[in-house]
Scaffold this motif. Structure first.
Motif, PDB file in Angstrom:
ATOM      1  N   VAL A   1       0.853  -1.182   0.000  1.00 48.64           N
ATOM      2  CA  VAL A   1       0.000   0.000   0.000  1.00 48.64           C
ATOM      3  C   VAL A   1       0.892   1.237   0.000  1.00 48.64           C
ATOM      4  N   SER A   2       0.620   2.124  -0.921  1.00 45.04           N
ATOM      5  CA  SER A   2       1.344   3.396  -0.973  1.00 45.04           C
ATOM      6  C   SER A   2       0.547   4.443  -0.205  1.00 45.04           C
ATOM      7  N   GLU A   3       1.263   5.365   0.358  1.00 43.99           N
ATOM      8  CA  GLU A   3       0.586   6.442   1.073  1.00 43.99           C
ATOM      9  C   GLU A   3      -0.067   7.382   0.058  1.00 43.99           C
ATOM     10  N   LEU A   4      -1.296   7.770   0.366  1.00 46.18           N
ATOM     11  CA  LEU A   4      -2.023   8.697  -0.499  1.00 46.18           C
ATOM     12  C   LEU A   4      -1.811  10.124  -0.003  1.00 46.18           C
ATOM     13  N   THR A   5      -1.562  11.009  -0.933  1.00 47.14           N
ATOM     14  CA  THR A   5      -1.456  12.426  -0.582  1.00 47.14           C
ATOM     15  C   THR A   5      -2.862  13.018  -0.537  1.00 47.14           C
ATOM     16  N   SER A   6      -2.991  14.201   0.001  1.00 44.98           N
ATOM     17  CA  SER A   6      -4.304  14.855   0.009  1.00 44.98           C
ATOM     18  C   SER A   6      -4.766  15.111  -1.423  1.00 44.98           C
ATOM     19  N   THR A   7      -3.829  15.350  -2.344  1.00 44.58           N
ATOM     20  CA  THR A   7      -4.170  15.526  -3.762  1.00 44.58           C
ATOM     21  C   THR A   7      -4.743  14.228  -4.335  1.00 44.58           C
ATOM     22  N   ASP A   8      -4.132  13.085  -3.970  1.00 41.84           N
ATOM     23  CA  ASP A   8      -4.643  11.784  -4.417  1.00 41.84           C
ATOM     24  C   ASP A   8      -6.077  11.582  -3.947  1.00 41.84           C
ATOM     25  N   VAL A   9      -6.310  11.839  -2.683  1.00 44.12           N
ATOM     26  CA  VAL A   9      -7.638  11.632  -2.103  1.00 44.12           C
ATOM     27  C   VAL A   9      -8.655  12.561  -2.764  1.00 44.12           C
TER      28      VAL A   9
ATOM     29  N   LEU B   1     -20.016   3.497  -0.763  1.00 47.95           N
ATOM     30  CA  LEU B   1     -19.133   2.330  -0.854  1.00 47.95           C
ATOM     31  C   LEU B   1     -17.713   2.750  -1.230  1.00 47.95           C
ATOM     32  N   ASN B   2     -17.592   3.610  -2.215  1.00 45.48           N
ATOM     33  CA  ASN B   2     -16.271   4.045  -2.655  1.00 45.48           C
ATOM     34  C   ASN B   2     -15.545   4.851  -1.583  1.00 45.48           C
ATOM     35  N   ALA B   3     -16.287   5.645  -0.832  1.00 45.07           N
ATOM     36  CA  ALA B   3     -15.668   6.378   0.281  1.00 45.07           C
ATOM     37  C   ALA B   3     -15.133   5.396   1.316  1.00 45.07           C
ATOM     38  N   GLY B   4     -15.833   4.287   1.502  1.00 40.43           N
ATOM     39  CA  GLY B   4     -15.365   3.248   2.420  1.00 40.43           C
ATOM     40  C   GLY B   4     -14.039   2.649   1.991  1.00 40.43           C
ATOM     41  N   TRP B   5     -13.848   2.521   0.669  1.00 42.36           N
ATOM     42  CA  TRP B   5     -12.557   2.000   0.176  1.00 42.36           C
ATOM     43  C   TRP B   5     -11.426   2.957   0.527  1.00 42.36           C
ATOM     44  N   ILE B   6     -11.663   4.240   0.362  1.00 49.49           N
ATOM     45  CA  ILE B   6     -10.630   5.218   0.727  1.00 49.49           C
ATOM     46  C   ILE B   6     -10.320   5.098   2.211  1.00 49.49           C
ATOM     47  N   ASP B   7     -11.345   5.040   3.030  1.00 49.61           N
ATOM     48  CA  ASP B   7     -11.142   4.915   4.480  1.00 49.61           C
ATOM     49  C   ASP B   7     -10.313   3.675   4.801  1.00 49.61           C
ATOM     50  N   MET B   8     -10.646   2.552   4.161  1.00 44.93           N
ATOM     51  CA  MET B   8      -9.936   1.312   4.458  1.00 44.93           C
ATOM     52  C   MET B   8      -8.463   1.403   4.070  1.00 44.93           C
ATOM     53  N   PHE B   9      -8.194   1.908   2.865  1.00 51.19           N
ATOM     54  CA  PHE B   9      -6.808   1.945   2.400  1.00 51.19           C
ATOM     55  C   PHE B   9      -5.993   3.058   3.043  1.00 51.19           C
ATOM     56  N   MET B  10      -6.650   3.972   3.721  1.00 56.83           N
ATOM     57  CA  MET B  10      -5.947   5.028   4.451  1.00 56.83           C
ATOM     58  C   MET B  10      -5.558   4.582   5.861  1.00 56.83           C
ATOM     59  N   LYS B  11      -6.120   3.482   6.357  1.00 53.58           N
ATOM     60  CA  LYS B  11      -5.873   3.055   7.748  1.00 53.58           C
ATOM     61  C   LYS B  11      -4.386   2.950   8.097  1.00 53.58           C
ATOM     62  N   PRO B  12      -3.579   2.225   7.299  1.00 57.62           N
ATOM     63  CA  PRO B  12      -2.155   2.150   7.678  1.00 57.62           C
ATOM     64  C   PRO B  12      -1.505   3.524   7.764  1.00 57.62           C
TER      65      PRO B  12
END
Length: 153
Positions: free
Chosen positions: A47-55, A73-84
């Motif tokens: 998993v790569s870190e997402l920047t605020s621009t990515d989000v 649902l798609n917002a949930g994916w962002i939340d999940m992949f942002m956890k680490p």
């Protein structure tokens, strides 16, 4: 820490194997290898870190263009992949030294998504085993059918 991440489900490849060995043609050469050695790449699911621009891009391009159910649902994916990333930021904000944080977080960034895929694949094994026996009655329940479609997607 797992380093070999399979980008093709080994159970899928198993249908073309003999005693967990498979014959492969790659770049004009044919060879036989173990299933563990094929269709995998080191740290494929890291998993790569997402920047605020990515989000913001994801939100603008995907979420804001979706109906309300898909947007949620798609917002949930962002939340999940942002956890680490959020855990890492939390540790840094509490004064844990960056080198220590990187050491602690490395396995999570490397294994997080692969573990997620493994859980989906594991949940589909009963369906796959039924299909291999030509038993389709397992799909008489809508929930089973929906679970299997989720696995396929």
């Amino acid at each position: 820490m797992k380093t070999k991440h399979h980008y093709v489900f080994r159970q899928y490849l198993r249908a073309w194997s003999n005693n967990d060995k498979i014959t492969v043609t790659r770049l004009g050469k044919t060879f036989t290898t173990e299933l563990m050695n094929i269709a995998q790449q080191r740290y494929f699911y890291r998993v790569s870190e997402l920047t605020s621009t990515d989000v913001e891009f994801i939100k603008d391009f995907v979420i804001n263009r979706s109906d309300s159910v898909l947007a949620e649902l798609n917002a949930g994916w962002i939340d999940m992949f942002m956890k680490p990333q959020l855990i890492k930021q939390f540790l840094l904000s509490r004064g844990v030294h960056a080198d220590k944080v990187d050491e602690l977080m490395k396995p999570l960034f490397i294994e997080f998504e692969e573990d997620f895929h493994v859980s989906i694949e594991g949940g589909a094994m009963s369906y796959i085993n039924s299909l291999l026996k030509y038993e389709l009655s397992i799909f008489n329940k809508k929930e089973n059918f929906y679970d299997f479609v989720y696995f396929l997607s």
